[in-house]
Write an enzyme that holds these catalytic residues in place. Structure first.
Site, PDB file in Angstrom:
ATOM      1  N   ARG A   1       6.430 -15.697 -12.706  1.00  0.00           N
ATOM      2  CA  ARG A   1       7.866 -15.557 -13.000  1.00  0.00           C
ATOM      3  C   ARG A   1       8.751 -16.443 -12.115  1.00  0.00           C
ATOM      4  O   ARG A   1       9.974 -16.320 -12.136  1.00  0.00           O
ATOM      5  CB  ARG A   1       8.268 -14.083 -12.875  1.00  0.00           C
ATOM      6  CG  ARG A   1       7.672 -13.194 -13.980  1.00  0.00           C
ATOM      7  CD  ARG A   1       7.576 -11.742 -13.580  1.00  0.00           C
ATOM      8  NE  ARG A   1       7.055 -10.903 -14.663  1.00  0.00           N
ATOM      9  CZ  ARG A   1       5.780 -10.806 -15.003  1.00  0.00           C
ATOM     10  NH1 ARG A   1       4.851 -11.510 -14.328  1.00  0.00           N
ATOM     11  NH2 ARG A   1       5.387 -10.039 -16.015  1.00  0.00           N
TER      12      ARG A   1
ATOM     13  N   GLU B   1       0.823  -1.218   0.000  1.00  0.00           N
ATOM     14  CA  GLU B   1       0.000   0.000   0.000  1.00  0.00           C
ATOM     15  C   GLU B   1       0.855   1.265   0.000  1.00  0.00           C
ATOM     16  O   GLU B   1       0.378   2.350  -0.323  1.00  0.00           O
ATOM     17  CB  GLU B   1      -0.911   0.001   1.235  1.00  0.00           C
ATOM     18  CG  GLU B   1      -1.959  -1.097   1.233  1.00  0.00           C
ATOM     19  CD  GLU B   1      -2.781  -1.087   2.518  1.00  0.00           C
ATOM     20  OE1 GLU B   1      -3.755  -1.847   2.592  1.00  0.00           O
ATOM     21  OE2 GLU B   1      -2.440  -0.298   3.441  1.00  0.00           O
ATOM     22  N   THR B   2       2.107   1.134   0.410  1.00  0.00           N
ATOM     23  CA  THR B   2       2.956   2.326   0.523  1.00  0.00           C
ATOM     24  C   THR B   2       4.091   2.238  -0.492  1.00  0.00           C
ATOM     25  O   THR B   2       4.153   1.316  -1.290  1.00  0.00           O
ATOM     26  CB  THR B   2       3.563   2.405   1.945  1.00  0.00           C
ATOM     27  OG1 THR B   2       4.528   1.347   2.077  1.00  0.00           O
ATOM     28  CG2 THR B   2       2.475   2.269   3.001  1.00  0.00           C
TER      29      THR B   2
ATOM     30  N   HIS C   1       7.109   1.592   0.207  1.00  0.00           N
ATOM     31  CA  HIS C   1       8.202   0.805   0.780  1.00  0.00           C
ATOM     32  C   HIS C   1       8.904  -0.059  -0.272  1.00  0.00           C
ATOM     33  O   HIS C   1      10.125  -0.148  -0.309  1.00  0.00           O
ATOM     34  CB  HIS C   1       7.659  -0.068   1.906  1.00  0.00           C
ATOM     35  CG  HIS C   1       8.722  -0.609   2.788  1.00  0.00           C
ATOM     36  ND1 HIS C   1       8.630  -1.842   3.387  1.00  0.00           N
ATOM     37  CD2 HIS C   1       9.918  -0.104   3.159  1.00  0.00           C
ATOM     38  CE1 HIS C   1       9.715  -2.075   4.096  1.00  0.00           C
ATOM     39  NE2 HIS C   1      10.511  -1.028   3.983  1.00  0.00           N
TER      40      HIS C   1
HETATM   41  N1  LIG Z   1       7.898  -6.228   1.887  1.00  0.00           N
HETATM   42  C1  LIG Z   1       8.997  -6.983   1.484  1.00  0.00           C
HETATM   43  C2  LIG Z   1      10.201  -6.967   2.183  1.00  0.00           C
HETATM   44  N2  LIG Z   1      10.349  -6.205   3.277  1.00  0.00           N
HETATM   45  C3  LIG Z   1      11.438  -6.373   4.237  1.00  0.00           C
HETATM   46  C4  LIG Z   1      12.738  -5.679   3.782  1.00  0.00           C
HETATM   47  O1  LIG Z   1      13.361  -6.382   2.706  1.00  0.00           O
HETATM   48  C5  LIG Z   1      13.743  -5.638   4.944  1.00  0.00           C
HETATM   49  O2  LIG Z   1      14.004  -6.955   5.391  1.00  0.00           O
HETATM   50  C6  LIG Z   1      13.208  -4.806   6.107  1.00  0.00           C
HETATM   51  O3  LIG Z   1      12.856  -3.526   5.607  1.00  0.00           O
HETATM   52  C7  LIG Z   1      14.243  -4.662   7.223  1.00  0.00           C
HETATM   53  O4  LIG Z   1      15.438  -4.123   6.716  1.00  0.00           O
HETATM   54  N3  LIG Z   1      11.243  -7.704   1.749  1.00  0.00           N
HETATM   55  C8  LIG Z   1      11.130  -8.496   0.623  1.00  0.00           C
HETATM   56  O5  LIG Z   1      12.086  -9.198   0.246  1.00  0.00           O
HETATM   57  N4  LIG Z   1       9.941  -8.522  -0.060  1.00  0.00           N
HETATM   58  C9  LIG Z   1       8.871  -7.781   0.331  1.00  0.00           C
HETATM   59  O6  LIG Z   1       7.794  -7.832  -0.344  1.00  0.00           O
HETATM   60  C1  LIG Z   2       7.588  -4.135  -0.024  1.00  0.00           C
HETATM   61  C2  LIG Z   2       7.075  -4.193   1.340  1.00  0.00           C
HETATM   62  O1  LIG Z   2       7.765  -4.029   2.352  1.00  0.00           O
HETATM   63  C3  LIG Z   2       5.601  -4.260   1.429  1.00  0.00           C
HETATM   64  O2  LIG Z   2       5.198  -5.604   1.587  1.00  0.00           O
HETATM   65  C4  LIG Z   2       5.104  -3.439   2.588  1.00  0.00           C
HETATM   66  O3  LIG Z   2       3.752  -3.303   2.355  1.00  0.00           O
HETATM   67  P1  LIG Z   2       3.068  -1.875   2.644  1.00  0.00           P
HETATM   68  O4  LIG Z   2       3.653  -0.906   1.621  1.00  0.00           O
HETATM   69  O5  LIG Z   2       1.581  -2.117   2.427  1.00  0.00           O
HETATM   70  O6  LIG Z   2       3.412  -1.502   4.063  1.00  0.00           O
END
Ligand SMILES: Nc1c(NC[C@H](O)[C@H](O)[C@H](O)CO)[nH]c(=O)[nH]c1=O
Ligand SMILES: CC(=O)[C@@H](O)COP(=O)(O)O
Length: 159
Positions: free
Chosen positions: A136, A94-95, A97
């Site tokens: 994929r 959702e963000t 990130h």
């Molecule tokens: N949301 C996903 C993450 N999030 C975690 C980050 O990679 C990392 O471990 C955290 O931010 C602490 O540093 N990681 C993925 O590999 N895939 C995702 O969808």
């Molecule tokens: C890529 C991520 O860390 C993701 O899963 C986090 O999800 P959100 O952006 O909804 O907090």
């Protein structure tokens, strides 16, 4: 060309280098392991299929894709490691990130590869949806892990 129009497991295999004595590290993010495990297995299977000894392919885990850069550096700096394959799947949430992670990993892996002068392969899926990831990771568009492994092999033939 998008993956939707290219099977990630179909590639040219002429003139591949001898990798029978090469050592590889496959670094796997634990996040989305239903995706990263088949990606990692595809990479390992492809390395062995094209000549690597299974005992020369090390599989290690990091918590998430953001940690792939540091994890790759830990092994890339070792003199006896010839190539590193980083495996991850960052699914859009959702963000923003996912954007920050993806950019950090792409840049970080590139830095490690250039710093230690050896292939560090970006085997990270950055899908919008879980279904795109499944497609994929051995689905209709092949396996990104296969592609990452053949990329590592071809890059070892560059030198
Ligand atoms: N949301 C996903 C993450 N999030 C975690 C980050 O990679 C990392 O471990 C955290 O931010 C602490 O540093 N990681 C993925 O590999 N895939 C995702 O969808
Ligand atoms: C890529 C991520 O860390 C993701 O899963 C986090 O999800 P959100 O952006 O909804 O907090």
């Amino acid at each position: 060309m998008s993956s939707a129009h290219k099977n990630l497991s179909i590639f040219k295999t002429e003139n591949l280098p001898d990798i029978s004595w090469k050592k590889f590290v496959v670094i796997v993010a634990e996040w989305n392991d239903d995706i990263t495990e088949p990606l990692a297995q595809g990479a390992i299977d492809t390395l062995v299929k094209y000549g690597a000894k299974e005992s020369n392919v090390l599989k290690v885990y990091v918590p998430g894709s953001f940690e792939l850069s540091y994890g790759s550096q830990v092994y890339a700096q070792k003199a006896d490691i010839d190539a590193v394959i980083a495996i991850g799947c960052v699914i859009q949430g959702e963000t923003k990130h996912n954007d920050y992670i993806n950019h950090a990993v792409a840049g970080g892996l590139t830095e490690v590869s250039l710093k230690y002068n050896k292939p560090v392969i970006f085997g990270v899926l950055t899908p919008n949806t879980h279904q795109q990831a499944l497609d994929r990771a051995g689905g209709i568009h092949g396996n990104k892990g296969d592609e990452a492994a053949i990329t590592a092999i071809k890059m070892l033939g560059l030198a």
